[in-house]
Motif scaffolding. Structure first.
Motif, short mmCIF file in Angstrom:
data_model
loop_
_atom_site.label_atom_id
_atom_site.label_comp_id
_atom_site.label_asym_id
_atom_site.label_seq_id
_atom_site.Cartn_x
_atom_site.Cartn_y
_atom_site.Cartn_z
N SER A 26 0.82 -1.21 0.00
CA SER A 26 0.00 0.00 0.00
C SER A 26 0.86 1.26 0.00
N ALA A 27 2.16 1.11 0.10
CA ALA A 27 3.06 2.26 0.12
C ALA A 27 4.03 2.15 -1.05
N VAL A 28 4.61 3.27 -1.39
CA VAL A 28 5.56 3.34 -2.50
C VAL A 28 6.97 3.10 -1.96
N ASN A 29 7.73 2.30 -2.69
CA ASN A 29 9.14 2.05 -2.37
C ASN A 29 9.94 3.27 -2.82
N GLN A 30 10.42 4.05 -1.86
CA GLN A 30 11.13 5.28 -2.18
C GLN A 30 12.51 5.05 -2.79
N ASN A 31 13.00 3.81 -2.77
CA ASN A 31 14.29 3.52 -3.38
C ASN A 31 14.27 3.65 -4.89
N VAL A 32 13.09 3.62 -5.51
CA VAL A 32 12.99 3.71 -6.97
C VAL A 32 12.59 5.12 -7.43
N ILE A 33 12.57 6.06 -6.49
CA ILE A 33 12.24 7.45 -6.79
C ILE A 33 13.52 8.27 -6.67
N PRO A 34 13.78 9.16 -7.62
CA PRO A 34 14.99 9.99 -7.50
C PRO A 34 14.95 10.81 -6.21
N ILE A 97 1.73 1.26 -14.89
CA ILE A 97 2.47 0.29 -14.09
C ILE A 97 1.73 0.05 -12.78
N THR A 98 1.82 -1.15 -12.26
CA THR A 98 1.16 -1.47 -10.99
C THR A 98 2.06 -1.07 -9.82
N LEU A 99 1.49 -0.95 -8.65
CA LEU A 99 2.26 -0.63 -7.45
C LEU A 99 3.31 -1.71 -7.19
N GLU A 100 2.94 -2.96 -7.36
CA GLU A 100 3.87 -4.06 -7.12
C GLU A 100 5.08 -3.98 -8.05
N LYS A 101 4.83 -3.75 -9.34
CA LYS A 101 5.94 -3.65 -10.31
C LYS A 101 6.76 -2.38 -10.06
N PHE A 102 6.09 -1.28 -9.75
CA PHE A 102 6.76 -0.02 -9.43
C PHE A 102 7.73 -0.22 -8.27
N ASN A 103 7.30 -0.94 -7.25
CA ASN A 103 8.07 -1.11 -6.03
C ASN A 103 9.22 -2.11 -6.14
N ASP A 104 9.26 -2.90 -7.18
CA ASP A 104 10.28 -3.95 -7.31
C ASP A 104 11.63 -3.32 -7.65
N ASP A 105 12.41 -3.00 -6.61
CA ASP A 105 13.69 -2.33 -6.86
C ASP A 105 14.76 -3.25 -7.44
N ARG A 116 7.96 3.88 -14.54
CA ARG A 116 7.92 4.55 -13.23
C ARG A 116 7.89 6.07 -13.42
N ALA A 117 8.78 6.57 -14.30
CA ALA A 117 8.84 8.02 -14.55
C ALA A 117 7.51 8.52 -15.11
N THR A 118 6.93 7.78 -16.04
CA THR A 118 5.65 8.18 -16.63
C THR A 118 4.57 8.25 -15.56
N ALA A 119 4.51 7.27 -14.68
CA ALA A 119 3.50 7.27 -13.61
C ALA A 119 3.69 8.47 -12.69
N MET A 120 4.94 8.77 -12.33
CA MET A 120 5.18 9.91 -11.44
C MET A 120 4.83 11.23 -12.12
N ILE A 121 5.15 11.36 -13.42
CA ILE A 121 4.80 12.57 -14.15
C ILE A 121 3.28 12.72 -14.23
N GLN A 122 2.58 11.62 -14.49
CA GLN A 122 1.11 11.69 -14.56
C GLN A 122 0.52 12.16 -13.24
N VAL A 123 1.05 11.67 -12.14
CA VAL A 123 0.55 12.11 -10.84
C VAL A 123 0.85 13.59 -10.64
N MET A 124 2.06 14.02 -11.01
CA MET A 124 2.42 15.44 -10.89
C MET A 124 1.47 16.32 -11.70
#
Length: 165
Positions: A26-34, A97-105, A116-124
């Motif tokens: 239910s949370a985002v893995n911050q290791n895959v975020i710049p 991308i799904t949360l599970e795939k996004f989080n797979d560092d 991952r970048a596309t998903a973050m840009i869409q949220v922004m």
């Protein structure tokens, strides 16, 4: 208590504690975020267009953009979008991308990094989550733009946005 009932109860308890339970992410893995998006909110306030600040290539952006990569508000909106698969509805703004795939560092592939970048840009770009397209423009997150194009998690901020100037 009957000895057979007691034995059955103990056996059931023991087997229940051995059964693996896969927790739902239910949370985002911050290791895959710049660690930075390349622009710091509120920098380079424009004297003519009040409420605007300097983004990448000195393009004007809302002064509240972008939130920090570790901002609880950004992380919760990203997690919600990744979990739901959409920002608004199934007819609009599907997350690629799904949360599970996004989080797979362990997955550092070019394709996954781009997703991952596309998903973050869409949220922004839809940051207020009430009106489509109301949020932070792409020039407020140049590091994500680079990730989306190259598929490489950016570590260096040289040449980006308003940071380090």
């Amino acid at each position: 208590m009957h000895p057979v009932s007691l034995f059955a109860l103990l056996t059931a308890s023991a087997s229940a504690s051995i059964t693996p339970v896969t927790p739902r992410q239910s949370a985002v893995n911050q290791n895959v975020i710049p660690k930075s998006f390349g622009v710091t909110a509120g920098q380079g306030k424009d004297q003519v267009q009040v409420g605007s600040c300097s983004g990448a290539n000195n393009k004007l952006i809302p002064c509240y953009c972008p939130p920090a990569p570790d901002s609880p508000e950004f992380l919760s909106k990203l997690a919600k979008a990744l979990t739901d698969g959409f920002i608004f509805s199934k007819e609009q703004v599907a997350i690629p991308i799904t949360l599970e795939k996004f989080n797979d560092d362990s997955d550092t592939s070019v394709d996954t990094t781009k997703l991952r970048a596309t998903a973050m840009i869409q949220v922004m770009q839809n940051f207020n989550l009430t009106t489509q397209g109301v949020g932070c423009p792409g020039v407020s997150v140049p590091v994500l733009g680079q990730m989306q194009q190259t598929g490489i998690l950016a570590r260096s901020l040289s040449g980006f946005g308003n940071e380090g100037k």
